[in-house]
Motif scaffolding. Structure first.
Motif, PDB file in Angstrom:
ATOM      1  N   SER A  15       0.812  -1.220   0.000  1.00 46.03           N
ATOM      2  CA  SER A  15       0.000   0.000   0.000  1.00 46.03           C
ATOM      3  C   SER A  15       0.842   1.264   0.000  1.00 46.03           C
ATOM      4  CB  SER A  15      -0.942   0.018   1.207  1.00 46.03           C
ATOM      5  OG  SER A  15      -1.932  -0.969   1.054  1.00 46.03           O
ATOM      6  N   ALA A  16       2.096   1.138   0.384  1.00 48.82           N
ATOM      7  CA  ALA A  16       2.983   2.300   0.410  1.00 48.82           C
ATOM      8  C   ALA A  16       3.577   2.597  -0.976  1.00 48.82           C
ATOM      9  CB  ALA A  16       4.110   2.068   1.410  1.00 48.82           C
ATOM     10  N   LEU A  17       3.353   1.705  -1.933  1.00 51.04           N
ATOM     11  CA  LEU A  17       3.879   1.926  -3.280  1.00 51.04           C
ATOM     12  C   LEU A  17       3.152   3.092  -3.953  1.00 51.04           C
ATOM     13  CD1 LEU A  17       4.089  -1.785  -4.495  1.00 51.04           C
ATOM     14  CD2 LEU A  17       6.018  -0.292  -3.925  1.00 51.04           C
ATOM     15  N   PRO A  18       3.803   3.769  -4.890  1.00 53.30           N
ATOM     16  CA  PRO A  18       3.135   4.853  -5.625  1.00 53.30           C
ATOM     17  C   PRO A  18       1.951   4.324  -6.439  1.00 53.30           C
ATOM     18  CG  PRO A  18       5.512   4.835  -6.042  1.00 53.30           C
ATOM     19  CD  PRO A  18       5.202   3.603  -5.268  1.00 53.30           C
ATOM     20  N   THR A  31     -10.794  -7.601 -14.128  1.00 56.51           N
ATOM     21  CA  THR A  31     -11.423  -6.426 -13.528  1.00 56.51           C
ATOM     22  C   THR A  31     -12.221  -6.785 -12.285  1.00 56.51           C
ATOM     23  OG1 THR A  31     -11.444  -5.324 -15.657  1.00 56.51           O
ATOM     24  CG2 THR A  31     -12.951  -4.467 -14.002  1.00 56.51           C
ATOM     25  N   GLU A  32     -12.857  -7.947 -12.266  1.00 63.81           N
ATOM     26  CA  GLU A  32     -13.608  -8.370 -11.081  1.00 63.81           C
ATOM     27  C   GLU A  32     -12.696  -8.417  -9.858  1.00 63.81           C
ATOM     28  OE1 GLU A  32     -13.636  -9.992 -13.996  1.00 63.81           O
ATOM     29  OE2 GLU A  32     -15.703 -10.228 -14.618  1.00 63.81           O
ATOM     30  N   ASP A  33     -11.471  -8.917 -10.038  1.00 68.52           N
ATOM     31  CA  ASP A  33     -10.518  -8.998  -8.927  1.00 68.52           C
ATOM     32  C   ASP A  33      -9.995  -7.619  -8.548  1.00 68.52           C
ATOM     33  OD1 ASP A  33     -10.799 -11.777  -8.874  1.00 68.52           O
ATOM     34  OD2 ASP A  33      -9.202 -12.055 -10.347  1.00 68.52           O
ATOM     35  N   VAL A  34      -9.799  -6.764  -9.535  1.00 64.66           N
ATOM     36  CA  VAL A  34      -9.316  -5.407  -9.267  1.00 64.66           C
ATOM     37  C   VAL A  34     -10.333  -4.659  -8.405  1.00 64.66           C
ATOM     38  CG1 VAL A  34      -8.740  -3.180 -10.303  1.00 64.66           C
ATOM     39  CG2 VAL A  34      -7.899  -5.291 -11.345  1.00 64.66           C
ATOM     40  N   VAL A  35     -11.600  -4.773  -8.745  1.00 68.45           N
ATOM     41  CA  VAL A  35     -12.642  -4.065  -7.989  1.00 68.45           C
ATOM     42  C   VAL A  35     -12.687  -4.563  -6.544  1.00 68.45           C
ATOM     43  CG1 VAL A  35     -15.132  -3.664  -7.800  1.00 68.45           C
ATOM     44  CG2 VAL A  35     -14.013  -3.503 -10.023  1.00 68.45           C
ATOM     45  N   MET A  36     -12.397  -5.840  -6.332  1.00 66.33           N
ATOM     46  CA  MET A  36     -12.434  -6.401  -4.977  1.00 66.33           C
ATOM     47  C   MET A  36     -11.356  -5.809  -4.071  1.00 66.33           C
ATOM     48  SD  MET A  36     -15.060  -8.237  -4.958  1.00 66.33           S
ATOM     49  CE  MET A  36     -14.900  -9.124  -3.438  1.00 66.33           C
ATOM     50  N   THR A  37     -10.362  -5.136  -4.624  1.00 70.76           N
ATOM     51  CA  THR A  37      -9.309  -4.555  -3.788  1.00 70.76           C
ATOM     52  C   THR A  37      -9.836  -3.427  -2.907  1.00 70.76           C
ATOM     53  OG1 THR A  37      -8.587  -2.973  -5.494  1.00 70.76           O
ATOM     54  CG2 THR A  37      -7.491  -5.140  -5.443  1.00 70.76           C
ATOM     55  N   ILE A  38     -11.039  -2.945  -3.151  1.00 74.31           N
ATOM     56  CA  ILE A  38     -11.597  -1.885  -2.302  1.00 74.31           C
ATOM     57  C   ILE A  38     -11.713  -2.331  -0.852  1.00 74.31           C
ATOM     58  CG2 ILE A  38     -12.864  -0.810  -4.200  1.00 74.31           C
ATOM     59  CD1 ILE A  38     -15.435  -2.031  -3.039  1.00 74.31           C
ATOM     60  N   PHE A  39     -11.709  -3.638  -0.622  1.00 68.07           N
ATOM     61  CA  PHE A  39     -11.858  -4.154   0.734  1.00 68.07           C
ATOM     62  C   PHE A  39     -10.526  -4.297   1.470  1.00 68.07           C
ATOM     63  CE2 PHE A  39     -15.545  -5.887  -1.619  1.00 68.07           C
ATOM     64  CZ  PHE A  39     -16.526  -5.203  -0.930  1.00 68.07           C
ATOM     65  N   LEU A  40      -9.417  -4.025   0.811  1.00 67.73           N
ATOM     66  CA  LEU A  40      -8.110  -4.202   1.450  1.00 67.73           C
ATOM     67  C   LEU A  40      -7.830  -3.152   2.521  1.00 67.73           C
ATOM     68  CD1 LEU A  40      -5.894  -5.154  -1.615  1.00 67.73           C
ATOM     69  CD2 LEU A  40      -6.817  -6.660   0.150  1.00 67.73           C
ATOM     70  N   SER A  41      -8.041  -1.893   2.164  1.00 73.05           N
ATOM     71  CA  SER A  41      -7.812  -0.806   3.111  1.00 73.05           C
ATOM     72  C   SER A  41      -8.364   0.484   2.508  1.00 73.05           C
ATOM     73  CB  SER A  41      -6.321  -0.647   3.419  1.00 73.05           C
ATOM     74  OG  SER A  41      -5.645  -0.090   2.307  1.00 73.05           O
ATOM     75  N   ARG A  42      -8.353   1.544   3.309  1.00 69.85           N
ATOM     76  CA  ARG A  42      -8.821   2.837   2.800  1.00 69.85           C
ATOM     77  C   ARG A  42      -7.976   3.287   1.611  1.00 69.85           C
ATOM     78  NH1 ARG A  42      -9.087   5.770   8.325  1.00 69.85           N
ATOM     79  NH2 ARG A  42     -10.832   4.640   9.205  1.00 69.85           N
ATOM     80  N   ARG A  43      -6.699   3.029   1.707  1.00 68.84           N
ATOM     81  CA  ARG A  43      -5.767   3.430   0.643  1.00 68.84           C
ATOM     82  C   ARG A  43      -6.167   2.838  -0.703  1.00 68.84           C
ATOM     83  NH1 ARG A  43      -2.628   4.476  -3.061  1.00 68.84           N
ATOM     84  NH2 ARG A  43      -0.406   4.268  -3.080  1.00 68.84           N
ATOM     85  N   ASN A  46     -10.095   3.696  -3.808  1.00 71.64           N
ATOM     86  CA  ASN A  46     -10.319   4.323  -5.108  1.00 71.64           C
ATOM     87  C   ASN A  46      -9.269   3.964  -6.155  1.00 71.64           C
ATOM     88  OD1 ASN A  46     -12.683   5.744  -4.305  1.00 71.64           O
ATOM     89  ND2 ASN A  46     -11.370   7.104  -3.134  1.00 71.64           N
ATOM     90  N   ILE A  47      -8.314   3.139  -5.798  1.00 72.61           N
ATOM     91  CA  ILE A  47      -7.252   2.753  -6.737  1.00 72.61           C
ATOM     92  C   ILE A  47      -7.843   2.055  -7.967  1.00 72.61           C
ATOM     93  CG2 ILE A  47      -5.274   1.205  -7.053  1.00 72.61           C
ATOM     94  CD1 ILE A  47      -4.479   3.667  -5.543  1.00 72.61           C
ATOM     95  N   TRP A  48      -8.793   1.162  -7.758  1.00 71.53           N
ATOM     96  CA  TRP A  48      -9.350   0.367  -8.862  1.00 71.53           C
ATOM     97  C   TRP A  48      -9.895   1.246  -9.988  1.00 71.53           C
ATOM     98  CZ3 TRP A  48     -14.207   0.579 -10.874  1.00 71.53           C
ATOM     99  CH2 TRP A  48     -15.152   1.304 -10.152  1.00 71.53           C
TER     100      TRP A  48
END
Length: 172
Positions: A15-18, A31-43, A46-48
């Motif tokens: 999460s500390a990466l640019p 894309t389904e897996d990318v969208v699931m990253t919203i559950f990792l952390s606040r950081r 919105n990355i997806w």
């Protein structure tokens, strides 16, 4: 090991990466897996929405949300950044106008690589309905790579086609 040492070992370094590095890493996922990253952390919340690669395939979709609705939502909630690669492989979407809308959204966001396989049989396995490529695909100024993996109706304009296309791959 002390609690302080354990926190150092378990520190979230990814999460500390640019953002650009995270986008690049996520561009290799569906894309389904990318969208699931919203559950990792606040950081990651919105990355997806800025990942430059969108990869939709309904053959691998578990149907927790209907496939066309999922694509609509991804494109609606996505930020305004360019789309580098748009891959759509579908055997179940029957609404070809909707597919044209998705392609239009990718083209408006300066798509560079378009990878399409659109097949729909409408209940008759012997008679595939054929998707007509929209004219905007032929006139897209940013398109460099086009991959077509099924039968398409192609009504290309008489001039101004594929101004910057470098690679065309057609499989019937």
């Amino acid at each position: 090991m002390s609690e302080v040492q354990a926190k150092r070992v378990n520190k979230d370094r990814i999460s500390a990466l640019p953002d650009e590095v995270l986008y690049h890493i996520l561009s290799f996922l569906k894309t389904e897996d990318v969208v699931m990253t919203i559950f990792l952390s606040r950081r990651w919340k919105n990355i997806w929405a800025s990942v430059p690669s969108l990869d939709f395939c309904d053959q691998e979709n578990p149907d927790t949300i209907p496939f066309p609705k999922f694509i609509d939502n991804v494109l609606f909630f996505r930020d305004s950044k360019d789309i580098h690669k748009f891959r759509l492989h579908s055997i179940r979407v029957e609404d070809f106008d909707r597919i044209c809308g998705w392609l239009g959204a990718a083209i408006r966001r300066n798509v560079v690589e378009l990878d399409l396989s659109v097949k729909y049989y409408g209940g008759d396995e012997d008679h595939q309905q054929i998707f007509k490529l929209p004219k905007s695909v032929f006139t897209c100024k940013t398109l460099r790579v086009l991959k077509l993996w099924s039968n398409f109706i192609i009504n290309a304009p008489e001039s101004g086609c594929f101004l910057n296309l470098k690679s065309l791959c057609v499989h019937f």
